[in-house]
Design an enzyme around this catalytic site. Structure first.
Site, PDB file in Angstrom:
ATOM      1  N   HIS A 120      10.840  -8.437  26.571  1.00 36.68           N
ATOM      2  CA  HIS A 120      11.461  -7.697  25.402  1.00 36.68           C
ATOM      3  C   HIS A 120      12.705  -8.349  24.991  1.00 36.68           C
ATOM      4  O   HIS A 120      13.612  -7.753  24.340  1.00 36.68           O
ATOM      5  CB  HIS A 120      11.811  -6.412  25.944  1.00 36.68           C
ATOM      6  CG  HIS A 120      10.431  -5.430  25.998  1.00 36.68           C
ATOM      7  ND1 HIS A 120      10.321  -4.823  27.018  1.00 36.68           N
ATOM      8  CD2 HIS A 120       9.507  -5.361  25.338  1.00 36.68           C
ATOM      9  CE1 HIS A 120       9.033  -4.054  26.998  1.00 36.68           C
ATOM     10  NE2 HIS A 120       8.495  -4.292  25.900  1.00 36.68           N
ATOM     11  N   ASP A 175       6.039  -4.479  20.875  1.00 33.47           N
ATOM     12  CA  ASP A 175       5.245  -4.021  21.970  1.00 33.47           C
ATOM     13  C   ASP A 175       4.912  -2.563  21.711  1.00 33.47           C
ATOM     14  O   ASP A 175       3.749  -2.114  21.883  1.00 33.47           O
ATOM     15  CB  ASP A 175       6.244  -4.207  23.230  1.00 33.47           C
ATOM     16  CG  ASP A 175       5.410  -3.870  24.493  1.00 33.47           C
ATOM     17  OD1 ASP A 175       4.362  -3.942  24.703  1.00 33.47           O
ATOM     18  OD2 ASP A 175       6.069  -3.505  25.529  1.00 33.47           O
TER      19      ASP A 175
END
Ligand code: ADP
Ligand code: SF4
Length: 690
Positions: free
Chosen positions: A173, A266
């Site tokens: 991330h 995501d």
């Protein structure tokens, strides 16, 4: 009921280094807006996941040191033994249901601004922090790197001693130092930690080795790695460096938890990504490592999960949102109760908890975040109280949730709706990209059908007389809200002058039942700032109309920043050719001429529009309630039944809020909390009185 043998494969154990997960269901790390501030709340929430059958239950990201402080975001913390003690609350709850507890250790590098600790930010290079804070990170020296490794080791040992079974090294991330080191964009170093990929991976490798050494024979060591940043050549891709990193470290961790970066990619919403959308990126990982692979994809279909395993894409079904919407998803598959699964709708209201620093909430699961403070369980509800007959008027999200929950409590419930039921959830599901919203009403209508004590009466418009005649001892009014057309809104508190002179004003309600603008220019005026204005502008543009979206907000659909959709909405609208005008407020309408004032300069802009779509304020449909209650609610005490307003007909808000309100009213029926009391437990900071 027994489980369908097709799903047996999902219940096979999986070995993760020295520990074994009892099945393939893996609750991957997810934030919750509670973090270190509300340890009891988090522990109870994670415990319910374990009870619901998730074999592995992970924390959210867990900061390992005071130099990695992400205030105002409430994540987990492991800065010292006191933090470890609080985290052990969670491991106890998870172990009580024979699941494994995992912890995602992180040093946030230049993703932290250290607003609380006020220490210098440590980063891979001299870079600004990821927020707009006027703060820069200092490029870490070798000494700093040694410090971070030591802090990570110490945190790993504390995690082991707090009872965790799986310890993570987090390189996902774009939120953690290991990923910043791997990233060519961030890593500008010229020492052995910069330059070649081998060098950029060095810190991740060292952290994995350190963690294994620290906890290896007691805990599994996992890596969370983003194999693709969806940035093409500018970032890590699953065809180039993403794959090479997995090849380099293939057998080092005990488990690979792989995804795409950043978080918005995501956790893409249903509007912009399908179930299983990550497969093309992560599918290579299992070919490169013999270690178990976990991946996510908002999986709610047991068949899709089986397919992932059988086709060799994943070994374990990772889930954040599906486990939030239904903590008992694995158990329901195991017990052959597929139709009882409360499927995630992919709206990211859960994510908004993190961005708004408030405890997690979920559109589908009103008990999420309430496990400790209100003692709510997603599958268990208290038996009925003294009332005999309940009438609910309105089968939107609020009325449906109330009817289902009261039915489960054992009450006799009649649910009447003027239409087919589903309310705004069913209606909005007809809009482009929002079809999953139908799950809100489908799930509840399906459950109600199974409850013999709940009768649903579609096509039944109720008025005050029919309510009185019904003879219920409790009446819930859940009649919803409708969009106003008169221009009242956040920025136009006194309305819009001349608005009634426009020949064709429409609201979302009218559009959703097929009353569409005729040809010509359309202005969508969005003073609502959530998804509706953007959805409608895109939809009308797809129908060949020339659309301008004007909003007083700083950006289109600005609240959707909290659901991580704003950038996608803006891009989609621009790609469709929708003209976007921000920071402008509608001040005057004269027939088809619209005047907008710039929010700061007051400079006027005029637009011509044959149709004007007003997405501003919603008006509660509360006339039935007030007819019964009296305008000052003066009849409430003398009515032969108890009367309550629920959901949007009281205070219009999100679908999540309406579901929550329906659930709360159902839980509290016959034993409402005293209005002067705080109706839930609070986690109070310790005070230090000398
Ligand atoms: P909420 O989000 O609060 O549940 P909705 O607007 O989605 O509210 O749903 C309200 C529902 O109430 C709609 O399905 C509507 O048809 C129904 N309704 C409104 N007024 C009446 C009425 N007088 N009698 C029966 N149903 C009604
Ligand atoms: Fe899914 Fe929405 Fe619930 Fe999040 S809030 S888990 S996206 S239904």
């Amino acid at each position: 009921m027994t489980r369908d043998p097709r799903y047996d494969i999902l219940f096979e154990p999986v070995k993760i280094g020295p520990v074994t997960a009892r099945n393939r269901f893996y609750q991957v790390p997810h934030c919750n807006g509670m973090g270190h501030l509300m340890p009891n709340s988090v522990a109870a929430m994670r415990g319910v996941k374990a009870e619901g059958g998730w074999a592995v239950v992970a924390t959210e990201e867990c900061d390992i040191h005071v130099s990695s402080d992400v205030l105002p975001y409430a994540e987990a913390r492991l800065w010292d033994d006191g933090d470890a003690d609080r985290l052990s609350l969670m491991t106890e709850r998870v172990h009580a249901h024979d699941s494994l507890a995992a912890i995602e250790l992180v040093h946030s590098g230049h993703n932290a601004s250290n607003r609380h600790s006020r220490l210098p930010v440590l980063g891979v290079s001299d870079l600004p922090v990821n927020s707009f804070d006027p703060v820069q990170a200092c490029a870490m020296t070798k000494r700093d790197i040694a410090d971070v490794r030591r802090w990570h080791r110490q945190a790993a040992v504390r995690a082991r001693d707090a009872g965790f079974d799986i310890v993570y090294v987090y390189a996902g991330h774009n939120l953690s130092l290991p990923m910043h080191f791997i990233s060519r964009r961030a890593n500008k170093r010229s020492d052995e930690y910069g330059g070649s990929l081998e060098n950029r991976v060095r810190l991740t490798r060292e952290l994995l080795e350190d963690t294994k050494e620290a906890v290896g024979d007691r805990c599994g060591v996992a890596i969370r790695f983003a194999v693709d940043e969806l940035l093409g050549d500018a970032g890590i891709t699953s065809e180039t460096e993403g794959r090479e990193v997995v090849e380099m470290l293939a057998e080092l961790p005990d488990l690979w938890d792989v995804n795409v970066s950043d978080w918005a990619n995501d956790s893409v919403t249903a509007r912009f990504g399908e179930e299983g959308a990550q497969e093309p990126y992560v599918a290579f990982v299992k070919k490169v490592t013999s270690k178990p692979v976990v991946g996510v994809g908002r999986f709610t279909s047991a068949d899709a999960m089986v397919s992932q395993i059988k086709r060799g894409v994943l070994d374990m079904i990772g889930a954040a949102r599906p486990s939030i919407a239904d903590p008992f998803l694995p158990k329901k598959i195991e017990e052959g109760r597929i139709e009882d699964i409360r499927e995630c709708i992919g709206c990211n209201i859960c994510v908004s908890g993190d961005w708004t620093q408030s405890p997690i909430r979920c559109t589908q699961n009103p008990t999420m975040g309430e496990e400790w403070r209100r003692g709510w369980h997603p599958e268990i509800i208290e038996a009925r109280g003294e009332s005999k007959k309940i009438l609910i008027v309105g089968a939107g999200p609020a009325g449906l949730e109330a009817a289902m929950s009261l039915g489960r409590r054992g009450y006799d419930v009649a649910l009447a709706d003027a239409g087919d039921g589903g309310g705004r959830a069913a209606l909005e599901a007809t809009l482009p990209g929002l079809s999953s919203y139908k799950r809100v009403s489908d799930y509840r209508l399906g459950q109600i059908e199974k409850l013999p004590n709940v009768s649903f009466f579609p096509g039944s418009r109720m008025d005050a007389d029919s309510v009185r005649e019904f003879g219920a001892d409790q009446v819930l009014i859940a009649t919803g809200a409708h969009w106003r057309a008169d221009g009242l809104g956040r920025y136009t508190e006194t309305g819009v002058a001349g608005i009634t002179s426009h020949p064709n004003i429409l609201t979302p309600d009218q559009l959703m039942v097929g009353n569409l603008p005729r040809e010509g220019a359309v202005v969508v005026y969005d003073d609502d700032h959530y998804y509706m204005g953007g959805v409608i502008a895109g939809w009308l543009s797809d129908r060949g109309l020339s659309v301008t979206l004007v909003t007083p907000g700083p950006e289109v659909s600005c609240w959707t920043k909290n659901t991580m959709e704003q950038h996608r909405i803006e891009k989609t609208l621009l790609d469709k050719g929708v003209c976007l005008i921000e920071k402008h407020t509608l001040t005057n309408v004269s027939h088809e001429t619209l005047s907008f004032a710039h929010n700061t300069t007051s400079q006027l802009t005029e637009l011509q529009a044959q149709s004007l779509v007003m997405v501003t304020l919603r008006q509660p449909v509360s006339d039935l309630y007030f007819e019964l209650a009296g305008h000052e609610e003066q009849h409430l005490e003398t009515l032969p039944f108890r009367l309550t307003r629920v959901g949007d007909c009281m205070a219009p808000s999100t679908i999540a809020a309406a579901v929550y309100d329906g659930h709360r009213i159902a839980r509290e029926l016959d034993s409402p909390p005293h209005p002067d009391s705080v109706p839930y437990k609070r986690e109070r900071p310790l005070i230090d009185r000398p």
